[in-house]
Design a protein around this motif. Structure first.
Motif, PDB file in Angstrom:
ATOM      1  N   GLN A   1      -1.931  10.969  10.086  1.00  0.00           N
ATOM      2  CA  GLN A   1      -3.051  10.096   9.741  1.00  0.00           C
ATOM      3  C   GLN A   1      -2.707   8.672  10.149  1.00  0.00           C
TER       4      GLN A   1
ATOM      5  N   ALA B   1       1.743  13.238  -3.798  1.00  0.00           N
ATOM      6  CA  ALA B   1       1.052  11.942  -3.740  1.00  0.00           C
ATOM      7  C   ALA B   1       1.986  10.918  -3.116  1.00  0.00           C
TER       8      ALA B   1
ATOM      9  N   LYS C   1     -10.175  18.288   2.983  1.00  0.00           N
ATOM     10  CA  LYS C   1      -9.667  16.915   3.061  1.00  0.00           C
ATOM     11  C   LYS C   1      -8.681  16.765   4.221  1.00  0.00           C
TER      12      LYS C   1
ATOM     13  N   VAL D   1       0.573   6.679   8.966  1.00  0.00           N
ATOM     14  CA  VAL D   1       0.946   6.905   7.566  1.00  0.00           C
ATOM     15  C   VAL D   1       2.364   7.463   7.578  1.00  0.00           C
TER      16      VAL D   1
ATOM     17  N   ASP E   1      -9.517  14.237   7.175  1.00  0.00           N
ATOM     18  CA  ASP E   1      -8.786  12.965   7.141  1.00  0.00           C
ATOM     19  C   ASP E   1      -7.553  12.917   8.034  1.00  0.00           C
ATOM     20  N   TYR E   2      -7.099  14.058   8.532  1.00  0.00           N
ATOM     21  CA  TYR E   2      -5.852  14.104   9.297  1.00  0.00           C
ATOM     22  C   TYR E   2      -6.086  14.678  10.690  1.00  0.00           C
TER      23      TYR E   2
ATOM     24  N   VAL F   1      -3.645   4.566   9.588  1.00  0.00           N
ATOM     25  CA  VAL F   1      -4.254   3.701   8.567  1.00  0.00           C
ATOM     26  C   VAL F   1      -5.437   2.915   9.122  1.00  0.00           C
TER      27      VAL F   1
ATOM     28  N   THR G   1       0.844  -1.204   0.000  1.00  0.00           N
ATOM     29  CA  THR G   1       0.000   0.000   0.000  1.00  0.00           C
ATOM     30  C   THR G   1       0.878   1.253   0.000  1.00  0.00           C
ATOM     31  N   TYR G   2       1.863   1.278   0.907  1.00  0.00           N
ATOM     32  CA  TYR G   2       2.790   2.407   0.967  1.00  0.00           C
ATOM     33  C   TYR G   2       4.214   2.002   0.591  1.00  0.00           C
TER      34      TYR G   2
ATOM     35  N   ALA H   1      -1.049   3.146  -2.777  1.00  0.00           N
ATOM     36  CA  ALA H   1      -2.046   3.930  -2.031  1.00  0.00           C
ATOM     37  C   ALA H   1      -2.443   5.179  -2.800  1.00  0.00           C
ATOM     38  N   ASN H   2      -1.477   5.769  -3.519  1.00  0.00           N
ATOM     39  CA  ASN H   2      -1.686   7.018  -4.263  1.00  0.00           C
ATOM     40  C   ASN H   2      -2.465   8.021  -3.414  1.00  0.00           C
ATOM     41  N   GLN H   3      -1.971   8.253  -2.215  1.00  0.00           N
ATOM     42  CA  GLN H   3      -2.646   9.138  -1.270  1.00  0.00           C
ATOM     43  C   GLN H   3      -2.262  10.584  -1.543  1.00  0.00           C
TER      44      GLN H   3
END
Length: 299
Positions: free
Chosen positions: A168, A130, A148, A184, A152-153, A170, A89-90, A136-138
């Motif tokens: 953040q 990113a 956002k 993260v 999200d954070y 996971v 993912t990361y 993950a392309n976060q």
């Protein structure tokens, strides 16, 4: 455009890193034979070799004619321990160099096709970050006012010369589990005055800096023995919890330490054009309280 390492690098600290292929060549970076990656660009290595003491790949868009390519990504190699639950993912799958095995964590600094030679990228710091493109392309918000980011954070502390840190988890998202493996592993920092992105740091859940003859060798990881998992200054270490606000007690690091690797997009250091003062406090929190037990009072 600028890219500055604070805390660790290849010369005096803080040190400027190249933002164009021409600068990269002048500073001893060499383009590899890898095929250009549309999500990151062309890979360049310091001295042309993968090495544990320079565990970072810089990516640039291709040079077109006589016009230099521009910085487009950073990838950090984690030798030894890393967050195994985040592989795929990361973090990349396991890779091998002459110095051993490692897993990589990449951050794209631009969007679109970074191998495009018909419409090449222009210089300047792009408004795009990113984490782990292709996995993950976060997307990391580039402004502190972003809905956002707020959604999200979790907002952390403002540290002088760095800015407001946002985290953040996971598993818990904004509700941190305070389990090291769930963070993260890329943390953004924002300007305390105008809210723009100051920089990012890569996070490791163990001590990464190598020590030789009583000094830190400067292997790109910040020059320190690490940041203690324990929420105290009293044991003689700098605690990771100084980056956060409110209650903070982490578990799960391999050796009781975190390590960071800072990359700044502005000169936020003392005397810099964008010096980050955090309102005059060394550690500042929006609620007026640091996470540090010794600093449970307004700052």
């Amino acid at each position: 455009a600028m890219l500055q390492k604070i805390g660790g690098g290849v010369a005096d600290f803080p040190s400027l890193f190249p933002t164009t292929t021409a600068e990269a060549s002048d500073k001893g970076w060499m383009k590899t034979s890898e095929t250009c990656n549309p999500l990151l660009g062309e890979a360049w290595l310091l001295g042309g070799e993968l090495a544990i003491n320079s565990p970072a790949t810089m990516y640039f868009t291709p040079q077109v004619g006589g016009v230099s390519g521009v910085v487009s990504g950073i990838e950090v190699d984690y030798y030894g321990s890393m967050q195994e639950n985040l592989i795929g993912t990361y973090f990349s799958e396991e890779k091998t160099s002459s110095d051993g095995t490692y897993h990589s964590l990449a951050v794209a600094l631009r969007s679109d096709d970074l191998c495009d030679t018909a419409n090449p990228a222009t210089p300047g710091n792009a408004e795009h970050i990113a984490i782990s493109p292709g996995m993950a392309n976060q997307i990391v918000p580039t402004h502190q006012d972003s809905p956002k980011l707020q959604t999200d954070y979790k907002e952390g502390a403002c540290l002088m010369t760095m800015g407001y840190h946002w985290f953040q988890d996971v598993v818990g998202g904004t509700e941190l589990t305070y389990e090291a493996d769930n963070l993260v592993p890329v943390v953004p920092m924002y300007d305390s005055v105008d809210g723009t992105l100051n920089g990012i740091f890569f996070l490791a859940t163990n001590a990464k800096q190598t020590i030789g003859s009583g000094e830190y060798d400067g292997n790109f990881w910040d020059r320190s023995p690490g940041l203690s998992q324990a929420n105290t200054f009293l044991d003689g270490t700098n605690p990771f919890c100084a980056n956060l606000c409110g209650g903070c007690q982490f578990t799960g690091t391999e050796d009781g330490m975190f390590t960071t690797m800072h990359w700044m997009f502005k000169n936020t250091q003392q005397g810099g054009s964008d010096v980050e003062k955090c309102g005059g406090a060394y550690i500042a929190c929006g609620d007026g309280f640091s996470a540090m037990t010794e600093y449970r009072k307004p700052l």
